[in-house]
Design an enzyme around this catalytic site. Structure first.
Site, PDB file in Angstrom:
ATOM      1  N   VAL A   1      90.069 131.419  81.413  1.00  0.00           N
ATOM      2  CA  VAL A   1      90.735 130.474  82.306  1.00  0.00           C
ATOM      3  C   VAL A   1      90.605 130.980  83.737  1.00  0.00           C
ATOM      4  O   VAL A   1      90.876 132.150  84.026  1.00  0.00           O
ATOM      5  CB  VAL A   1      92.218 130.295  81.936  1.00  0.00           C
ATOM      6  CG1 VAL A   1      92.873 129.262  82.857  1.00  0.00           C
ATOM      7  CG2 VAL A   1      92.360 129.867  80.478  1.00  0.00           C
TER       8      VAL A   1
ATOM      9  N   LYS B   1      89.765 125.895  82.149  1.00  0.00           N
ATOM     10  CA  LYS B   1      89.416 126.685  80.968  1.00  0.00           C
ATOM     11  C   LYS B   1      87.935 126.482  80.661  1.00  0.00           C
ATOM     12  O   LYS B   1      87.474 125.346  80.496  1.00  0.00           O
ATOM     13  CB  LYS B   1      90.257 126.267  79.762  1.00  0.00           C
ATOM     14  CG  LYS B   1      89.889 127.018  78.475  1.00  0.00           C
ATOM     15  CD  LYS B   1      90.575 126.432  77.258  1.00  0.00           C
ATOM     16  CE  LYS B   1      92.031 126.793  77.215  1.00  0.00           C
ATOM     17  NZ  LYS B   1      92.654 126.388  75.917  1.00  0.00           N
TER      18      LYS B   1
ATOM     19  N   ASP C   1     100.962 124.736  66.736  1.00  0.00           N
ATOM     20  CA  ASP C   1     100.780 126.130  67.166  1.00  0.00           C
ATOM     21  C   ASP C   1     101.747 126.458  68.306  1.00  0.00           C
ATOM     22  O   ASP C   1     101.361 127.045  69.316  1.00  0.00           O
ATOM     23  CB  ASP C   1      99.336 126.373  67.603  1.00  0.00           C
ATOM     24  CG  ASP C   1      98.991 127.864  67.674  1.00  0.00           C
ATOM     25  OD1 ASP C   1      99.706 128.668  67.036  1.00  0.00           O
ATOM     26  OD2 ASP C   1      98.023 128.220  68.364  1.00  0.00           O
TER      27      ASP C   1
ATOM     28  N   GLY D   1      90.671 134.944  76.592  1.00  0.00           N
ATOM     29  CA  GLY D   1      90.895 135.070  75.166  1.00  0.00           C
ATOM     30  C   GLY D   1      89.586 135.283  74.437  1.00  0.00           C
ATOM     31  O   GLY D   1      88.534 135.488  75.059  1.00  0.00           O
TER      32      GLY D   1
END
Length: 356
Positions: A28, A43, A146, A23
């Site tokens: 990860v 991560k 989220d 991301g």
């Protein structure tokens, strides 16, 4: 490609060419537990240390987040294992180690396996799993803030687990003062007074994505675009069941989504209501029953006067053809939803009993 072994701490390590997700802020990796040999997910969050800045100031993940996720233990919540921090020159690294989920995120899963949730028994099971995971978080006074397909992971046996607690907060004041998360999945500001209902709204939109994946060939981006085009209506009505765009989804599951969006239902209410609730089968069987195990027994009246009975035909509601009679005439019979037929009773395929 040369691989570099990275030691996250004295127990967990990974190699740099085993990236399983990336991301804007983190990567990860597939790692391993050196004591047991089990696979884990690691991560790595990389930060740059500014000139004159203490290294400790570079770390972005607060210790409070680890305190939130460390004690969590539920089959539908991702299991946190450990975390560590390292400084290397002008770079700072944070590592968060969790259990490894083979099928990655739900958003990836529904795109690569789009027909999975055409099976309503699987859809029902998936809905219940996410609701139970969210209920566990709320019962521990944790607001996720989220919820979306990218933050729900899928294990090797297709169990769904809520993950990514980067925006989670302890629900101390029972309300939120800031709107966070992803815009498509955010509840409208004016409609909800509690963060638990905000999570439920986001879960409702997530469920809608799951239902749409079975009928949409364009992948999750097409699904997101179509939901976005109806978002104003969804916000105003707090409902999806009356929107024509979604009429290919079974109505009973649209009603589950409506409850999530209503701002009035609790998770316990949703779990105990059809089609998710557990009911004793009217046929006397000791198994979960929600009506999905019922199959019509049809009576076909033929020219020769013989009435043939067909056991075990389940009408999908979208059939258009005829079915060959299993009686002696061997003729094709009219579809049960068309003329010339009569439903005598219902038949439970698990109990093999007539249901009156």
């Amino acid at each position: 490609m040369n691989k570099t072994v990275v030691v996250a701490n004295d127990r967990y390590e990974f190699t740099t060419n085993d990236c399983i997700g990336e991301g804007a802020q983190a990567t990860v990796f597939l790692g391993s537990d050196k004591r047991t040999g089990k696979r884990v997910a690691i991560k790595r969050i990389k930060h740059r240390i500014m000139v004159g800045q203490p290294p400790s100031n570079a770390f972005k993940v607060p210790e409070e987040e680890f305190k939130i996720i460390e004690p969590l233990d539920h089959p539908n919540v991702l299991r946190y294992l450990d975390h560590s921090r390292h400084v290397d020159g002008n770079k700072a690294y944070e590592y968060i180690i969790t259990e490894y989920m083979e099928h990655k995120s739900l958003s990836t899963f529904i795109e690569t396996n789009p027909t999975t949730y055409k099976d309503t028994s699987r859809l029902r099971k998936a809905f219940k799993q996410i609701l139970k995971g969210l209920s566990y978080l709320h019962n521990n006074n944790i607001i996720h803030r989220d919820i979306k397909p990218a933050n729900i992971l899928v294990s090797s046996d297709y169990t769904l687990k809520i993950a990514d607690f980067g925006m989670s907060k302890l629900d101390i004041q029972r309300s939120i003062t800031t709107q966070v998360g992803s815009q498509l999945f955010n509840a409208p500001d004016h409609a909800y007074g509690t963060s638990k209902q905000t999570d439920l709204w986001s879960l409702g939109i997530t469920m809608l994505c799951m239902c749409m994946s079975a009928t949409y060939a364009g992948g999750h981006l097409t699904i997101y675009q179509d939901i976005t085009s109806e978002l104003r209506t969804i916000h105003q009505s707090r409902s999806v069941s009356q929107i024509p765009r979604f009429n290919t989804i079974p109505n009973e599951y649209l009603l589950v989504i409506d409850k999530c969006l209503s701002g009035k239902s609790s998770i316990e209410d949703i779990l105990s209501s059809p089609p998710l609730g557990n009911y004793k089968c009217p046929g006397g069987g000791d198994h979960d029953f929600s009506g999905t195990n019922l199959e019509p027994i049809m009576d076909y009246s033929h020219k020769d006067g013989w009435g043939g009975i067909i056991h075990g035909h389940k009408c999908c509601g979208q059939c258009s053809g005829n079915f060959r009679c299993k009686g002696r005439c061997n003729n094709k019979c009219e579809h049960p939803r068309q003329v010339g037929t009569k439903i005598l009773s219902n038949y439970c395929i698990k109990c093999t009993k007539l249901l009156k």
